[in-house]
Design an enzyme around this catalytic site. Structure first.
Site, PDB file in Angstrom:
ATOM      1  CG  ASP A 156      98.039  10.455 103.874  1.00  0.00           C
ATOM      2  OD1 ASP A 156      96.943  10.844 103.440  1.00  0.00           O
ATOM      3  OD2 ASP A 156      98.384  10.629 105.063  1.00  0.00           O
ATOM      4  CE1 TYR A 196      92.406  13.771 108.165  1.00  0.00           C
ATOM      5  CE2 TYR A 196      90.313  14.001 107.029  1.00  0.00           C
ATOM      6  CZ  TYR A 196      91.687  13.855 106.994  1.00  0.00           C
ATOM      7  OH  TYR A 196      92.343  13.786 105.784  1.00  0.00           O
ATOM      8  CE1 TYR A 206      95.605  15.768 108.220  1.00  0.00           C
ATOM      9  CE2 TYR A 206      96.989  14.796 109.931  1.00  0.00           C
ATOM     10  CZ  TYR A 206      96.201  14.657 108.802  1.00  0.00           C
ATOM     11  OH  TYR A 206      96.008  13.417 108.247  1.00  0.00           O
ATOM     12  CG  HIS A 258      94.410   6.497 103.186  1.00  0.00           C
ATOM     13  ND1 HIS A 258      94.518   7.610 102.378  1.00  0.00           N
ATOM     14  CD2 HIS A 258      95.388   6.629 104.118  1.00  0.00           C
ATOM     15  CE1 HIS A 258      95.502   8.380 102.802  1.00  0.00           C
ATOM     16  NE2 HIS A 258      96.044   7.804 103.853  1.00  0.00           N
TER      17      HIS A 258
END
Length: 359
Positions: free
Chosen positions: A111, A160, A264, A329
């Site tokens: 990830d 998201y 992010y 995931h």
């Protein structure tokens, strides 16, 4: 609880704190013995690097030896400090602190760890012997569009990643100190998504995240959270116990979600700073693993990129792509033995003189 998990828990309970690039990073040295009844691991110095609170029972115990956590959990709140340049710099300094300087490592990422691992290979290929990445494939920088702008155009504001961008403005307060000195104080408030998570509750947020198996995009509409009713129980998967969830909850309640969300929020800043690497390739041996139900694998254009030549163009030494069926995931938790085998089989091709680092 299996004996090897108990041993790992005891080892993880004795962390060492290292000062790396003026930031304190927690680093635990763990045992690397074989699983009960299993073959001994290869004789490689190993490390585990996380973009999350420490795992109470790591799914890669046979690879585990050194375990530092990345910035974000007790580290600076400013999102500008979370670019891949910052984090790769931390890892280089950390590797220098715990092993011989300039020694090559074998790298494993999942990830966000996979995105950082890809950047590590791009910036410092001289330090990487081989890479196994999971979930997030390396994608070359697009010079024509910032990443958040591109994601917002594809999925709109409720996606998201886009929701994670919203941060309240800092407040500037001027204080007249004893009629002589003015002090300027910046008060950092949590972002909008943090406030919504606080209303939902840390444990409920994590329960939603860990049980998400929809291969489609994840949307977090404002004020609606994950779209589920708080009165409806969410059963945990077989690989995650209530004890594990309580452990994660306690860690996130200590640190908050801001550190993790800052990765992010640094996406566009990262894009700005990495212009010199436009068109650059990852030139180390790579194996890529992903679950067929992973939302990252099912995002727009990803399957074509991975399977129709784009991935191989950006990563010319790509030696294999494995799409595991029926897993999502957190497939390294769902199928830890299979993941271990893929990693060990790949790394056995390379010299035992190298280290292994998991991001």
């Amino acid at each position: 609880m299996p004996a090897f998990q108990t041993t790992l828990k005891k080892a993880l309970a004795k962390p060492l704190f290292l000062l790396v690039n003026h930031e304190q990073h927690k680093h635990a040295r763990c045992g690397n013995g074989p699983r009960p009844g299993g073959p001994p691991p290869p004789r490689l110095p190993r490390a585990l690097v996380h973009v999350a609170p420490p795992d109470p029972r790591p799914s890669l115990p046979r690879l585990l030896r050194r375990r530092p956590d990345l910035r974000g959990f007790g580290a600076p709140p400013n999102a500008a400090a979370y670019t891949s340049l910052h984090v790769v710099g931390d890892l280089v300094a950390l590797l220098d602190a715990v092993s011989r300087r300039n020694k090559k490592v074998m790298l494993v990422g999942h990830d966000w760890g996979a995105m950082i691992a890809g950047a590590f290979c791009l910036y410092r290929p001289d330090r990487i012997k081989a890479l196994v990445n999971m979930s997030a494939a390396f994608i070359s920088r697009n010079p024509g569009r910032k990443p958040v702008e591109a994601l917002r155009a594809a999925y709109r504001d409720d996606y998201y990643v886009c929701r994670n961008q919203i941060v309240y403005c800092n407040h500037l307060i001027s204080i007249n100190f004893m009629n002589r000195t003015k002090c300027l104080i910046f008060l950092h408030e949590p972002g909008e998504i943090e406030a919504e998570f606080a209303e939902i509750g840390t444990k409920r947020v994590l329960r939603n995240v860990f049980t998400f198996r929809n291969p489609g995009p994840l949307f977090l509409p404002k004020g609606k959270g994950f779209g589920d009713s708080p009165d409806v129980p969410i059963p945990l998967p077989a690989w995650l116990s209530e004890e594990d969830l309580d452990y994660y909850t306690s860690k996130y309640e200590q640190s908050g979600f801001t550190g993790g969300l800052n990765y992010y929020r640094a996406l566009d800043r990262n894009w700005e700073l990495t212009a010199p690497w436009t068109g650059a390739q990852v030139k180390v041996p790579v194996k890529f693993l992903v679950g067929d139900l992973d939302l990252t694998y099912n995002s727009s254009g990803t399957k074509d990129y991975i399977h129709k030549g784009g991935f191989k163009k950006d990563v010319p030494f790509l030696q294999g792509v494995v799409v595991m069926k029926g897993v999502a995931h957190f497939f390294h938790e769902e199928k830890p033995d299979e993941i271990n085998k893929h990693i060990l089989d790949f790394f056995h091709k390379f010299s035992a003189s190298s280290s292994c680092c998991v991001a």
